[in-house]
Design a protein around this motif. Structure first.
Motif, PDB file in Angstrom:
ATOM      1  N   TYR A  36       0.846  -1.178   0.000  1.00 27.31           N
ATOM      2  CA  TYR A  36       0.000   0.000   0.000  1.00 27.31           C
ATOM      3  C   TYR A  36       0.889   1.238   0.000  1.00 27.31           C
ATOM      4  O   TYR A  36       2.027   1.207   0.481  1.00 27.31           O
ATOM      5  CB  TYR A  36      -0.913   0.040   1.247  1.00 27.31           C
ATOM      6  CG  TYR A  36      -2.155  -0.809   1.140  1.00 27.31           C
ATOM      7  CD1 TYR A  36      -2.061  -2.204   1.142  1.00 27.31           C
ATOM      8  CD2 TYR A  36      -3.413  -0.236   1.034  1.00 27.31           C
ATOM      9  CE1 TYR A  36      -3.200  -2.990   1.042  1.00 27.31           C
ATOM     10  CE2 TYR A  36      -4.551  -1.014   0.937  1.00 27.31           C
ATOM     11  CZ  TYR A  36      -4.440  -2.391   0.947  1.00 27.31           C
ATOM     12  OH  TYR A  36      -5.567  -3.161   0.845  1.00 27.31           O
ATOM     13  N   ASN A  91      -1.567 -10.989   5.236  1.00 24.20           N
ATOM     14  CA  ASN A  91      -2.782 -11.597   5.764  1.00 24.20           C
ATOM     15  C   ASN A  91      -2.541 -13.062   6.088  1.00 24.20           C
ATOM     16  O   ASN A  91      -1.865 -13.762   5.349  1.00 24.20           O
ATOM     17  CB  ASN A  91      -3.926 -11.496   4.756  1.00 24.20           C
ATOM     18  CG  ASN A  91      -4.319 -10.075   4.494  1.00 24.20           C
ATOM     19  OD1 ASN A  91      -4.386  -9.277   5.401  1.00 24.20           O
ATOM     20  ND2 ASN A  91      -4.568  -9.748   3.247  1.00 24.20           N
ATOM     21  N   THR A  93      -4.495 -16.660   7.059  1.00 23.43           N
ATOM     22  CA  THR A  93      -5.830 -17.243   6.945  1.00 23.43           C
ATOM     23  C   THR A  93      -6.395 -17.651   8.285  1.00 23.43           C
ATOM     24  O   THR A  93      -7.600 -17.726   8.459  1.00 23.43           O
ATOM     25  CB  THR A  93      -5.815 -18.467   6.028  1.00 23.43           C
ATOM     26  OG1 THR A  93      -4.833 -19.393   6.501  1.00 23.43           O
ATOM     27  CG2 THR A  93      -5.486 -18.068   4.614  1.00 23.43           C
ATOM     28  N   ALA A  96      -8.890 -14.588  10.520  1.00 21.96           N
ATOM     29  CA  ALA A  96      -9.801 -14.136   9.475  1.00 21.96           C
ATOM     30  C   ALA A  96      -9.966 -12.634   9.470  1.00 21.96           C
ATOM     31  O   ALA A  96     -10.356 -12.032  10.450  1.00 21.96           O
ATOM     32  CB  ALA A  96     -11.160 -14.798   9.677  1.00 21.96           C
ATOM     33  N   GLY A  97      -9.641 -12.066   8.331  1.00 22.10           N
ATOM     34  CA  GLY A  97      -9.912 -10.653   8.147  1.00 22.10           C
ATOM     35  C   GLY A  97      -8.843  -9.727   8.663  1.00 22.10           C
ATOM     36  O   GLY A  97      -8.873  -8.551   8.363  1.00 22.10           O
TER      37      GLY A  97
ATOM     38  N   TYR B  48     -12.404  -6.067  13.573  1.00 27.03           N
ATOM     39  CA  TYR B  48     -12.854  -6.441  12.240  1.00 27.03           C
ATOM     40  C   TYR B  48     -14.282  -6.961  12.333  1.00 27.03           C
ATOM     41  O   TYR B  48     -14.621  -7.703  13.249  1.00 27.03           O
ATOM     42  CB  TYR B  48     -11.908  -7.513  11.694  1.00 27.03           C
ATOM     43  CG  TYR B  48     -12.502  -8.505  10.731  1.00 27.03           C
ATOM     44  CD1 TYR B  48     -12.690  -9.833  11.098  1.00 27.03           C
ATOM     45  CD2 TYR B  48     -12.847  -8.110   9.438  1.00 27.03           C
ATOM     46  CE1 TYR B  48     -13.220 -10.745  10.200  1.00 27.03           C
ATOM     47  CE2 TYR B  48     -13.374  -9.030   8.550  1.00 27.03           C
ATOM     48  CZ  TYR B  48     -13.553 -10.339   8.929  1.00 27.03           C
ATOM     49  OH  TYR B  48     -14.073 -11.231   8.045  1.00 27.03           O
ATOM     50  N   ASP B  56     -13.041 -10.857  15.327  1.00 24.39           N
ATOM     51  CA  ASP B  56     -11.714 -10.535  15.850  1.00 24.39           C
ATOM     52  C   ASP B  56     -11.745  -9.170  16.518  1.00 24.39           C
ATOM     53  O   ASP B  56     -11.786  -8.148  15.845  1.00 24.39           O
ATOM     54  CB  ASP B  56     -10.674 -10.565  14.729  1.00 24.39           C
ATOM     55  CG  ASP B  56      -9.247 -10.494  15.246  1.00 24.39           C
ATOM     56  OD1 ASP B  56      -8.323 -10.758  14.465  1.00 24.39           O
ATOM     57  OD2 ASP B  56      -9.052 -10.158  16.434  1.00 24.39           O
ATOM     58  N   GLY B  98     -13.627 -11.145   3.315  1.00 25.48           N
ATOM     59  CA  GLY B  98     -13.430 -11.090   4.747  1.00 25.48           C
ATOM     60  C   GLY B  98     -13.398 -12.471   5.313  1.00 25.48           C
ATOM     61  O   GLY B  98     -13.609 -12.696   6.494  1.00 25.48           O
ATOM     62  N   THR B  99     -13.109 -13.444   4.441  1.00 28.95           N
ATOM     63  CA  THR B  99     -13.165 -14.834   4.885  1.00 28.95           C
ATOM     64  C   THR B  99     -11.797 -15.365   5.256  1.00 28.95           C
ATOM     65  O   THR B  99     -11.624 -16.542   5.442  1.00 28.95           O
ATOM     66  CB  THR B  99     -13.738 -15.710   3.766  1.00 28.95           C
ATOM     67  OG1 THR B  99     -12.950 -15.519   2.591  1.00 28.95           O
ATOM     68  CG2 THR B  99     -15.174 -15.315   3.481  1.00 28.95           C
ATOM     69  N   GLY B 100     -10.845 -14.502   5.364  1.00 29.04           N
ATOM     70  CA  GLY B 100      -9.537 -14.983   5.781  1.00 29.04           C
ATOM     71  C   GLY B 100      -8.453 -14.550   4.832  1.00 29.04           C
ATOM     72  O   GLY B 100      -7.378 -14.162   5.232  1.00 29.04           O
ATOM     73  N   ILE B 101      -8.737 -14.588   3.554  1.00 25.68           N
ATOM     74  CA  ILE B 101      -7.772 -14.056   2.600  1.00 25.68           C
ATOM     75  C   ILE B 101      -8.358 -12.744   2.102  1.00 25.68           C
ATOM     76  O   ILE B 101      -9.157 -12.703   1.177  1.00 25.68           O
ATOM     77  CB  ILE B 101      -7.541 -15.036   1.437  1.00 25.68           C
ATOM     78  CG1 ILE B 101      -7.041 -16.371   1.975  1.00 25.68           C
ATOM     79  CG2 ILE B 101      -6.538 -14.450   0.459  1.00 25.68           C
ATOM     80  CD1 ILE B 101      -6.800 -17.410   0.906  1.00 25.68           C
ATOM     81  N   ALA B 102      -7.989 -11.708   2.790  1.00 23.70           N
ATOM     82  CA  ALA B 102      -8.614 -10.413   2.516  1.00 23.70           C
ATOM     83  C   ALA B 102      -8.151  -9.866   1.184  1.00 23.70           C
ATOM     84  O   ALA B 102      -7.018 -10.049   0.776  1.00 23.70           O
ATOM     85  CB  ALA B 102      -8.281  -9.447   3.641  1.00 23.70           C
ATOM     86  N   GLY B 103      -9.023  -9.217   0.534  1.00 25.47           N
ATOM     87  CA  GLY B 103      -8.676  -8.530  -0.705  1.00 25.47           C
ATOM     88  C   GLY B 103      -8.304  -7.104  -0.410  1.00 25.47           C
ATOM     89  O   GLY B 103      -7.864  -6.761   0.679  1.00 25.47           O
ATOM     90  N   GLU B 104      -8.524  -6.253  -1.381  1.00 22.95           N
ATOM     91  CA  GLU B 104      -8.139  -4.867  -1.246  1.00 22.95           C
ATOM     92  C   GLU B 104      -8.960  -4.189  -0.161  1.00 22.95           C
ATOM     93  O   GLU B 104     -10.182  -4.332  -0.104  1.00 22.95           O
ATOM     94  CB  GLU B 104      -8.330  -4.136  -2.564  1.00 22.95           C
ATOM     95  CG  GLU B 104      -7.959  -2.655  -2.498  1.00 22.95           C
ATOM     96  CD  GLU B 104      -8.097  -1.967  -3.839  1.00 22.95           C
ATOM     97  OE1 GLU B 104      -8.480  -2.629  -4.816  1.00 22.95           O
ATOM     98  OE2 GLU B 104      -7.827  -0.746  -3.907  1.00 22.95           O
TER      99      GLU B 104
END
Lengths: 111, 116
Positions: A36, A91, A93, A96-97, B48, B56, B98-104
């Motif tokens: 970023y 990130n 896994t 989560a999030g 989150y 979390d 938001g399922t664990g492999i977050a995107g942008e």
């Protein structure tokens, strides 16, 4: 030890220079990686994702080394407008999030 | 608006007062995040949300901090009995996943909190 570590810099380079930043992460379960960019007193914005095979976007190249647990960002032909703080994001896994941000590397490109 | 909206953009309060910070994510984004950034520092994860639930909360600094999200949309971060060390920029972000492999993550411009 922080989960994500970056050299804070500052990196001061002349226009046209090539500069590289590294970021190391501690958790081998990390699955996705991003760079970023954050301008002074602004919010972070996605610069690029980092893929296992490495990826390039114009003057920017990102690399991932899973064995050594680091990612890198290479900027070629630096422009004045590249001056910003570059944040490494990792990130996991199992969490989560939760995107974990490095503290950032500050780049100043000078005329 | 197309982006993440946060309010207030600036808040100055006295020590001991309660404050509420609001975040309106991008429409359709299921995941919402709160981060805190002190001057010259990196981003500190606070909490989150996936939908209305918060899987979390590990980053909340103390029990003076709480957050909720209603209708899978707007979120409010509440700080009770503010302390000077709470002074920071509070950044909200949203994402499709938001399922664990977050995107942008798409960030709002932040709420700058100053506790006198």
């Amino acid at each position: 030890r922080k989960e994500v570590e970056q050299d804070p810099g500052p990196f001061n380079v002349p226009e046209g220079a090539t500069v590289a930043f590294n970021c190391t992460y501690s958790n081998s379960a990390s699955q996705s990686f991003f760079w970023y960019r954050q301008d002074c007193r602004k919010e972070p914005k996605l610069l690029m994702s980092v893929y296992s095979s490495g990826n390039e976007d114009g003057r920017f190249t990102a690399q991932l080394n899973r064995a050594s647990q680091y990612i890198s960002l290479l900027i070629r032909d630096s422009k004045l407008s590249d001056s910003a703080t570059y944040l490494c994001v990792v990130n996991i896994t199992t969490n989560a999030g939760k995107s974990t941000f490095g503290d950032g590397t500050t780049l100043t490109v000078k005329p | 608006g197309a982006g993440v909206s946060q309010s207030p953009s600036n808040k100055v309060t006295e020590k001991g007062k309660d404050v509420e910070l609001r975040c309106d994510p991008i429409s359709g984004h299921t995941a919402l995040y709160w981060y805190r950034q002190s001057l010259g520092q990196g981003l500190e994860f606070l909490i989150y949300f996936q939908g209305n639930s918060a899987p979390d909360k590990s980053g909340l600094p103390s029990d003076r901090f709480s957050a909720e999200r209603t209708g899978g949309s707007v979120s409010t971060l509440t700080i009770q009995r503010t302390q000077q060390e709470d002074s920071a920029v509070y950044l909200c972000a949203s994402s499709l996943e938001g399922t664990g492999i977050a995107g942008e993550l798409f960030f709002g411009e932040g709420s700058r909190l100053t506790v006198l």
